[in-house]
Scaffold this active site. Structure first.
Site, PDB file in Angstrom:
ATOM      1  N   ILE A   2      26.861 -11.765 -36.751  1.00 22.53           N
ATOM      2  CA  ILE A   2      25.736 -12.085 -35.864  1.00 22.53           C
ATOM      3  C   ILE A   2      24.796 -10.896 -35.773  1.00 22.53           C
ATOM      4  CG2 ILE A   2      25.055 -12.647 -33.501  1.00 22.53           C
ATOM      5  CD1 ILE A   2      27.700 -14.134 -33.177  1.00 22.53           C
ATOM      6  N   GLY A   3      25.359  -9.734 -35.570  1.00 22.04           N
ATOM      7  CA  GLY A   3      24.494  -8.558 -35.431  1.00 22.04           C
ATOM      8  C   GLY A   3      25.311  -7.296 -35.281  1.00 22.04           C
TER       9      GLY A   3
ATOM     10  N   GLY B  85      25.504  -3.375 -33.274  1.00 26.85           N
ATOM     11  CA  GLY B  85      25.029  -2.457 -32.246  1.00 26.85           C
ATOM     12  C   GLY B  85      25.340  -1.042 -32.702  1.00 26.85           C
TER      13      GLY B  85
ATOM     14  N   PHE C 208      27.698   0.922 -31.820  1.00 26.00           N
ATOM     15  CA  PHE C 208      29.129   1.144 -32.049  1.00 26.00           C
ATOM     16  C   PHE C 208      29.860  -0.149 -32.351  1.00 26.00           C
ATOM     17  CE2 PHE C 208      27.545   4.117 -28.892  1.00 26.00           C
ATOM     18  CZ  PHE C 208      27.820   5.317 -29.525  1.00 26.00           C
ATOM     19  N   SER C 209      29.121  -1.182 -32.622  1.00 21.88           N
ATOM     20  CA  SER C 209      29.773  -2.494 -32.700  1.00 21.88           C
ATOM     21  C   SER C 209      29.228  -3.366 -33.818  1.00 21.88           C
ATOM     22  CB  SER C 209      29.551  -3.228 -31.377  1.00 21.88           C
ATOM     23  OG  SER C 209      28.167  -3.306 -31.131  1.00 21.88           O
ATOM     24  N   ARG C 210      30.053  -4.334 -34.145  1.00 26.05           N
ATOM     25  CA  ARG C 210      29.580  -5.453 -34.953  1.00 26.05           C
ATOM     26  C   ARG C 210      30.000  -6.699 -34.229  1.00 26.05           C
ATOM     27  NH1 ARG C 210      31.134  -3.577 -40.993  1.00 26.05           N
ATOM     28  NH2 ARG C 210      29.496  -2.027 -41.142  1.00 26.05           N
ATOM     29  N   VAL C 211      29.115  -7.661 -34.215  1.00 24.06           N
ATOM     30  CA  VAL C 211      29.451  -8.914 -33.552  1.00 24.06           C
ATOM     31  C   VAL C 211      29.497 -10.012 -34.612  1.00 24.06           C
ATOM     32  CG1 VAL C 211      28.763 -10.570 -31.775  1.00 24.06           C
ATOM     33  CG2 VAL C 211      28.364  -8.133 -31.409  1.00 24.06           C
TER      34      VAL C 211
ATOM     35  N   LYS D 288      33.259  -9.101 -30.623  1.00 27.71           N
ATOM     36  CA  LYS D 288      32.563  -7.817 -30.683  1.00 27.71           C
ATOM     37  C   LYS D 288      33.604  -6.776 -31.073  1.00 27.71           C
ATOM     38  CE  LYS D 288      29.361  -5.041 -27.964  1.00 27.71           C
ATOM     39  NZ  LYS D 288      28.385  -5.120 -26.890  1.00 27.71           N
TER      40      LYS D 288
ATOM     41  N   ASP E  86      21.262  -1.241 -18.246  1.00 27.52           N
ATOM     42  CA  ASP E  86      20.517  -1.415 -19.500  1.00 27.52           C
ATOM     43  C   ASP E  86      19.965  -2.838 -19.590  1.00 27.52           C
ATOM     44  OD1 ASP E  86      19.397  -0.510 -21.855  1.00 27.52           O
ATOM     45  OD2 ASP E  86      21.149  -0.997 -23.084  1.00 27.52           O
TER      46      ASP E  86
ATOM     47  N   LYS F 231      17.467  -5.587 -20.131  1.00 22.52           N
ATOM     48  CA  LYS F 231      16.236  -5.759 -20.924  1.00 22.52           C
ATOM     49  C   LYS F 231      16.345  -7.102 -21.642  1.00 22.52           C
ATOM     50  CE  LYS F 231      18.402  -2.891 -24.418  1.00 22.52           C
ATOM     51  NZ  LYS F 231      18.306  -1.705 -25.239  1.00 22.52           N
TER      52      LYS F 231
ATOM     53  N   ASN G  37      19.156  -8.106 -24.008  1.00 20.19           N
ATOM     54  CA  ASN G  37      20.508  -8.304 -23.481  1.00 20.19           C
ATOM     55  C   ASN G  37      20.626  -9.576 -22.653  1.00 20.19           C
ATOM     56  OD1 ASN G  37      21.429  -6.029 -24.741  1.00 20.19           O
ATOM     57  ND2 ASN G  37      21.071  -4.681 -22.994  1.00 20.19           N
TER      58      ASN G  37
ATOM     59  N   ASP H   4      26.028  -7.234 -22.836  1.00 21.84           N
ATOM     60  CA  ASP H   4      25.992  -5.811 -23.189  1.00 21.84           C
ATOM     61  C   ASP H   4      26.180  -4.893 -21.974  1.00 21.84           C
ATOM     62  OD1 ASP H   4      25.838  -3.482 -24.537  1.00 21.84           O
ATOM     63  OD2 ASP H   4      23.833  -3.775 -25.360  1.00 21.84           O
TER      64      ASP H   4
ATOM     65  N   THR I  85      17.427   2.394 -21.483  1.00 23.22           N
ATOM     66  CA  THR I  85      16.406   2.321 -22.536  1.00 23.22           C
ATOM     67  C   THR I  85      15.103   2.772 -21.878  1.00 23.22           C
ATOM     68  OG1 THR I  85      17.609   0.543 -23.610  1.00 23.22           O
ATOM     69  CG2 THR I  85      15.272   0.737 -24.157  1.00 23.22           C
TER      70      THR I  85
HETATM   71  N1  ATP Z   1      28.657 -13.176 -27.149  1.00 22.02           N
HETATM   72  C1  ATP Z   1      27.660 -13.133 -28.026  1.00 22.02           C
HETATM   73  N2  ATP Z   1      27.217 -14.257 -28.609  1.00 22.02           N
HETATM   74  C2  ATP Z   1      26.212 -14.206 -29.525  1.00 22.02           C
HETATM   75  N3  ATP Z   1      25.594 -13.084 -29.919  1.00 22.02           N
HETATM   76  C3  ATP Z   1      26.000 -11.933 -29.371  1.00 22.02           C
HETATM   77  C4  ATP Z   1      27.047 -11.887 -28.414  1.00 22.02           C
HETATM   78  N4  ATP Z   1      27.232 -10.589 -28.051  1.00 22.02           N
HETATM   79  C5  ATP Z   1      26.341  -9.873 -28.746  1.00 22.02           C
HETATM   80  N5  ATP Z   1      25.599 -10.661 -29.552  1.00 22.02           N
HETATM   81  C6  ATP Z   1      24.540 -10.224 -30.465  1.00 22.02           C
HETATM   82  O1  ATP Z   1      25.107  -9.316 -31.399  1.00 22.02           O
HETATM   83  C7  ATP Z   1      24.208  -8.255 -31.669  1.00 22.02           C
HETATM   84  C8  ATP Z   1      24.893  -6.922 -31.424  1.00 22.02           C
HETATM   85  O2  ATP Z   1      25.162  -6.835 -30.062  1.00 22.02           O
HETATM   86  P1  ATP Z   1      25.752  -5.548 -29.391  1.00 22.02           P
HETATM   87  O3  ATP Z   1      25.871  -5.820 -27.929  1.00 22.02           O
HETATM   88  O4  ATP Z   1      26.969  -5.168 -30.120  1.00 22.02           O
HETATM   89  O5  ATP Z   1      24.715  -4.434 -29.723  1.00 22.02           O
HETATM   90  P2  ATP Z   1      23.227  -4.218 -29.239  1.00 22.02           P
HETATM   91  O6  ATP Z   1      23.168  -4.442 -27.772  1.00 22.02           O
HETATM   92  O7  ATP Z   1      22.290  -5.022 -30.077  1.00 22.02           O
HETATM   93  O8  ATP Z   1      23.009  -2.697 -29.621  1.00 22.02           O
HETATM   94  P3  ATP Z   1      23.474  -1.431 -28.828  1.00 22.02           P
HETATM   95  O9  ATP Z   1      24.945  -1.402 -28.844  1.00 22.02           O
HETATM   96  O10 ATP Z   1      22.867  -0.343 -29.602  1.00 22.02           O
HETATM   97  O11 ATP Z   1      22.909  -1.600 -27.461  1.00 22.02           O
HETATM   98  C9  ATP Z   1      22.994  -8.473 -30.785  1.00 22.02           C
HETATM   99  O12 ATP Z   1      22.006  -9.076 -31.564  1.00 22.02           O
HETATM  100  C10 ATP Z   1      23.462  -9.436 -29.725  1.00 22.02           C
HETATM  101  O13 ATP Z   1      22.432 -10.284 -29.283  1.00 22.02           O
END
Ligand code: ATP
Length: 430
Positions: free
Chosen positions: A89-90, A92, A94-97, A112, A203, A205, A208, A224, A242
């Protein structure tokens, strides 16, 4: 991720008030195999005019399959025994979702996967878990289960498929003040709940705020919680968030409370109604100055079409003095919110809002040339407030038909290349 990650993380625990700008820290080992490849993918990207549409589609499918296979390899067998990984999906800092399916029930979820080897990753993960394990609310993302390993933590979350808040504003083609109040009511419901538990998000915004499903009646979910904190009023001191959404008291290094979320909500309301930010400057010192002075205006389109009651709502949130700022409960009782903008015009603000977002996107892409890494300074809001269609395109490798030209993902910096920044207040002194 846009042009960069300008999120300010909490300072390392023992280092007093030294704030750390996390400059797109690469995610674990995935960095090594992803980043050079990403460049290659871009050269042969589906956007390439040399590939016929059919080949493009096959190319994309192949890429997706390869990616999923790579993520599967990285996942712990205990996790993959229970969940079938379907797609990324995306990412972050420190993460991959990833989107997954429960093998027994076939129910979809998001996982996540968090890298917790580095102290920053561990802190972000701990904050997020501490909150998610305590909360249960229709407008807060729900944690389903957790798998913890020494270097990685896997959070199984409910899957939000409805996209980010601003994505929906842009894609629906029609947007009125009433629509804005509908979204804000849901965020406020989450904030009343979180603040009553002593949780400050820190955070908040549009990125999120995710819709649970694509339907018009979808719940909006606050997600987030990596920077969230528990604390009594006036107890919190850490500088993080942010920049464009950070409250003046945070920038001034004063002890602060959950009122910082209400300031951020004011910024979100401003964006929702206009497609622009109340405080914006490429130069971070000037940005901080304008926030600390509370200097913003309702100039330009579509503000002349926006009701005074809506502006009053924003004015009561973007208040410099935190005790004078509306609380979540008070904001929920504001006449503009309660009446769902009944006395406001039903004028469609969509055109101006998406036009403003489009302008921002083209400005940001010209400032972030393809394939370059941005510094935390020039990344500032542009990465974070990039219109959602840009982010989505990056995520989907340009599949979505949006308002702007595709933009290459900015390469994350290598792990350990953190940028230490003088505290905002110090920057203001200079
Ligand atoms: N439960 C979820 N369902 C669908 N998409 C999600 C979910 N949680 C996170 N995402 C998506 O996955 C991506 C990564 O999210 P993540 O919260 O890991 O990082 P981020 O908020 O984009 O970056 P950072 O960690 O730098 O703030 C984002 O595009 C977010 O919208």
């Amino acid at each position: 991720m846009g042009c960069g990650n300008s999120k300010v993380l909490p300072e390392a625990s023992k280092k007093g008030y030294v704030s750390v700008i996390q400059s797109l820290v690469a995610f674990s080992k995935g960095h090594e195999d992803n980043e050079p490849k990403k460049h290659k993918e871009q050269q042969n990207s589906p956007w390439s005019p040399h590939l016929a549409p059919n080949s493009q589609q096959k190319f994309r499918q192949g890429q997706q399959r390869d990616k999923v296979a790579r993520y599967k390899d990285k996942f712990e067998p205990r996790v993959t025994a229970r969940y079938d990984i379907k797609a990324l999906i995306g990412r972050g800092s420190f993460s991959r979702v990833v989107r997954v399916e429960h093998r027994a029930t076939r129910q979809p979820f998001a996982i996540k996967m968090m890298e917790v080897e580095a102290p920053e990753g561990r802190e972000v993960c701990d904050s997020e878990l501490a909150v998610l394990q305590r909360v249960s609310h229709a407008n807060v993302i729900q944690l389903v289960e957790v798998f913890q390993f020494p270097h990685r933590v896997y959070m199984v979350l409910e899957l939000a498929t409805g996209g980010e808040l601003l994505d929906r504003v842009v894609s629906r083609g029609h947007f009125t003040e009433q629509d804005a109040t509908q979204a804000l009511q849901m965020v406020l419901a989450a904030l009343v709940y979180l603040h009553s538990l002593g949780i400050t998000h820190r955070d908040l915004k549009p990125e999120n705020l995710l819709y649970y499903h694509p339907g018009a009646d979808s719940r909006l979910l606050v997600t987030d919680f990596g920077l969230a904190a528990f604390g009594k009023p006036w107890y919190l001191r850490t500088t993080c968030g942010t920049p464009e959404y950070m409250a003046p008291e945070v920038l001034l290094r004063r002890p602060y409370s959950c009122a910082v979320d209400m300031w951020a909500l004011g910024v979100i309301a401003y964006i929702l109604l206009s497609g622009t930010l109340p405080f914006e400057d490429d130069n971070r010192t000037r940005l901080y100055r304008s926030i600390i002075r509370g200097k913003y205006s309702f100039h330009g389109n579509p503000w002349p079409s926006v009701s005074n009651l809506a502006k009053d709502f924003i004015l009561r949130l973007l208040v410099l003095d935190p005790p004078a700022r509306l609380t979540a409960e008070q904001a929920g009782r504001h006449p503009w919110v309660v009446t769902m903008a009944a006395s406001s015009s039903t004028r469609n603000l969509h055109r101006s809002i998406s036009q403003n977002l489009r302008q921002r996107a083209s400005r940001s892409s010209s400032r972030c040339p393809s394939g370059t890494t941005t510094s935390s300074t020039d990344a500032n809001s542009l990465g974070r407030l990039m219109p959602p269609e840009t982010k989505q395109k990056q995520r989907q490798q340009g599949r979505a038909a949006g308002l702007i030209q595709p933009q290459r993902a900015i390469q994350p910096r290598a792990r350990g290349h953190k940028q230490h920044q003088h505290h905002p207040a110090k920057a203001l002194d200079s």
